[in-house]
Design an enzyme around this catalytic site. Sequence first.
Site, mmCIF file in Angstrom:
data_model
loop_
_atom_site.group_PDB
_atom_site.id
_atom_site.type_symbol
_atom_site.label_atom_id
_atom_site.label_comp_id
_atom_site.label_asym_id
_atom_site.label_seq_id
_atom_site.Cartn_x
_atom_site.Cartn_y
_atom_site.Cartn_z
ATOM 1 N N GLY A 119 0.819 -1.204 0.000
ATOM 2 C CA GLY A 119 0.000 0.000 0.000
ATOM 3 C C GLY A 119 0.850 1.250 0.000
ATOM 4 N N CYS A 120 0.739 2.016 1.087
ATOM 5 C CA CYS A 120 1.435 3.295 1.142
ATOM 6 C C CYS A 120 2.919 3.132 1.387
ATOM 7 C CB CYS A 120 0.828 4.166 2.247
ATOM 8 S SG CYS A 120 1.163 3.542 3.905
ATOM 9 N N GLY A 121 3.363 1.924 1.721
ATOM 10 C CA GLY A 121 4.795 1.704 1.891
ATOM 11 C C GLY A 121 5.289 1.938 3.292
#
Length: 270
Positions: A119-121
């Site tokens: 996802g966002c990391g």
Amino acid sequence: MQALNTVVSKTRSVVARTKKSATDDVWGASDADDQIAEEVPVAMVYNGVSHVVMMATPDNLEEFAIGFTLTEGIATASSDIYGVDVVAASSGYQVLVELSSERFAALKQRRRNLTGRTGCGLCGAESLQQAIRVPPPVVSVLAPSAEVVDVALSQLVDFQPLQRMTGAVHGAAWCSFDGNIQMAFEDVGRHNALDKLIGALHRQPDFDRKGFVLVSSRASYELVGKCASVGIATLVAVSAPTTMAIEHAELAGMNLIGFARSGRHVVYAS
């Protein structure tokens, strides 16, 4: 507490500018001994399972493990941690933490939830809500006065021997309600220094929570969150806070002070 060497002496070529005359100056180099802070990989291993590797200054690793385990929500109380052993490895250290079966099961579930996410990391989170943990509320206390902050600041340098030697580490200190520093820890990482301090405080379960934390760095939202997670209501930083640090301090009902200097500071949340 395991005594570990945290400073390495190395010969370096020191370049400096010197005055040749009243109107001329030159650059020159000479060899000199330089004190360098150690930074090594430290693996946190829970019940035999490696969880994370941190880069840290290799001292007070037991306190580091306890503080990290509490502030990251792996344990909810000191009683969840049954034991901590520090083991030297070929390229760093392993910190072996024995968790209660309940908390280890929760940690394994957390690890399964992270597997394969892209996802966002940030820690495998899939959404902004998952990425940023909202801090829990604390029991509010009065913010320290300017005079009390000054007392703590005047003592901080005496509690930072590694910083004096290397100029490369951060400090986190626990200060009594009158500003006197009770204990302090150092690390190349400001989060690590705070975790070491919190770990040490939780070895003294009767510590007076009317005191406050003083850090030699900026105040990030992570530092605010770590303090709030263990009920510490006041964070004082020598540098600036971020917007999210202020927002999280307000959500938790914490006191957040930044730009702490002798004779002045800025109150961002109270």
